[in-house]
Design an enzyme around this catalytic site. Structure first.
Site, PDB file in Angstrom:
ATOM      1  N   TYR A   1       0.842  -1.208   0.000  1.00 53.31           N
ATOM      2  CA  TYR A   1       0.000   0.000   0.000  1.00 53.31           C
ATOM      3  C   TYR A   1       0.874   1.255   0.000  1.00 53.31           C
ATOM      4  CZ  TYR A   1      -3.400   3.513   1.365  1.00 53.31           C
ATOM      5  OH  TYR A   1      -4.178   4.644   1.392  1.00 53.31           O
TER       6      TYR A   1
ATOM      7  N   LYS B   1       1.137   4.388  -2.803  1.00 54.07           N
ATOM      8  CA  LYS B   1       0.882   5.796  -2.495  1.00 54.07           C
ATOM      9  C   LYS B   1       2.147   6.642  -2.704  1.00 54.07           C
ATOM     10  CE  LYS B   1      -3.526   5.725  -1.814  1.00 54.07           C
ATOM     11  NZ  LYS B   1      -4.449   6.541  -2.623  1.00 54.07           N
TER      12      LYS B   1
ATOM     13  N   PRO C   1      -4.195  12.421   2.762  1.00 50.60           N
ATOM     14  CA  PRO C   1      -4.811  12.310   4.085  1.00 50.60           C
ATOM     15  C   PRO C   1      -4.183  11.196   4.916  1.00 50.60           C
ATOM     16  CG  PRO C   1      -6.425  12.018   2.284  1.00 50.60           C
ATOM     17  CD  PRO C   1      -5.050  11.854   1.714  1.00 50.60           C
TER      18      PRO C   1
ATOM     19  N   GLU D   1     -14.893   3.554   4.834  1.00 48.17           N
ATOM     20  CA  GLU D   1     -14.861   2.092   4.613  1.00 48.17           C
ATOM     21  C   GLU D   1     -13.439   1.558   4.479  1.00 48.17           C
ATOM     22  OE1 GLU D   1     -17.013   1.617   0.939  1.00 48.17           O
ATOM     23  OE2 GLU D   1     -18.723   0.742   1.976  1.00 48.17           O
ATOM     24  N   PHE D   2     -12.458   2.459   4.461  1.00 50.31           N
ATOM     25  CA  PHE D   2     -11.070   2.098   4.174  1.00 50.31           C
ATOM     26  C   PHE D   2     -10.584   0.871   4.961  1.00 50.31           C
ATOM     27  CE2 PHE D   2      -6.519   2.503   5.175  1.00 50.31           C
ATOM     28  CZ  PHE D   2      -5.949   2.683   3.928  1.00 50.31           C
TER      29      PHE D   2
END
Ligand code: 8X3
Length: 215
Positions: free
Chosen positions: A129, A133, A159, A165-166
Site C-alpha cells: 500500500y 501511495k 490524508p 470504509e477504508f
C-alpha cells in the site's frame, strides 16, 4: 456549488442513488459512468464516448484506491499487491491519460490526486500500500512538470487515517480490526477531506496547491 458532475465507480446502484440525491437536492446535472479503473479498455471507452456536452471537464478527481491486507512483506498476498497496484497506480494513470486530451484541447484543467500519508512515510506491514501511495506522490510531481505547458494544475492531497470504509476493506470485512484503527482519537472523516478538495478545486487559475498532507 452548482457544479455538474460525472460520477464514476464500480457500483452502478450506489452511483444511481447518489445521482438522484444530487439532482433533486441541488438541481445539478449528473452523468453516471460505472467502470472499474483497473480495466484499461473500460476506462478509455467510457471517457472517449462521453456525450459532447460533457467534454468540457474542469476538474478530474482521482479518488479510487484501496488498501488490502496489513502483512509483513514475506507474508503479504500477491493478489492484494496486484489489486492495489492496478487500482491505486495504474487506474489513476489510465483515467488521467484518458481525460488529458480534453484538458489539453482547452489549455485548461485541474487534476487532483488523492494520495496518503502512506505516500510520504512507510509504516510496518504497509509495504504494498505504501509503495502505491509513494507512486501517486511521484506521478503527481511528474504530471505537474509535464503538464505545465498546457496550464494544467496538479494537486496531490495526502490524508492520514480517515474513518471511512477504508479499514473494513483493508481487513476484508473484519469489523473489530477495522474499528480498532480509529480507537482512542478523532480521525479525519470523508467530509473533512472533501472540504479541502473543494477549497483546492475552487482557487483561481493561477493558484495551485501542489501538495498537501492532512492529519
Ligand atoms: C490512509 C492512511 O495510515 O491508513 O491512507 O495508511 S493509513
Amino acid at each position: 456549488a452548482g457544479w455538474d458532475c460525472i460520477i464514476t465507480g464500480r457500483r452502478k446502484d450506489r452511483l444511481e442513488k447518489l445521482a438522484t440525491t444530487l439532482q433533486t437536492e441541488f438541481g445539478v446535472k449528473i452523468l453516471v459512468l460505472p467502470f472499474d479503473v483497473q480495466h484499461k479498455d473500460a476506462v478509455f471507452s467510457a471517457i472517449e464516448n462521453l456525450p459532447e456536452s460533457w467534454k468540457a471537464i474542469d476538474v478530474l478527481l482521482n479518488n479510487a484506491g484501496l488498501a488490502l491486507g496489513r502483512d509483513s512483506f514475506e507474508n503479504a498476498s500477491l493478489d492484494d499487491w496486484d489489486t492495489m497496484i492496478d487500482t491505486n497506480v495504474k487506474g489513476l494513470m489510465y483515467v488521467s491519460k484518458a481525460v488529458l486530451p480534453l484538458f489539453i484541447q482547452r489549455k485548461k484543467g485541474h487534476i487532483i490526486n488523492i494520495g496518503s500519508t502512506a505516500g510520504k512515510e512507510v509504516y510496518k506491514d504497509g509495504n504494498g500500500y505504501c509503495a502505491t501511495k509513494h507512486a501517486v506522490d511521484a506521478i503527481s510531481k511528474a504530471m505537474r512538470i509535464d503538464l505545465l505547458p498546457y496550464q494544467i494544475k496538479v494537486t496531490a492531497i495526502h490524508p492520514g487515517a480517515a474513518d471511512t470504509e477504508f479499514s473494513l476493506v483493508r481487513y476484508k470485512g473484519d469489523e473489530d480490526k477495522a474499528a480498532k484503527v480509529y480507537e482512542g482519537y478523532k480521525a479525519l472523516d470523508a467530509q473533512d477531506v472533501a472540504d479541502i478538495i473543494f477549497y483546492a478545486a475552487t482557487l483561481p487559475d493561477h493558484v495551485c496547491i501542489n501538495d498537501l498532507t492532512v492529519t
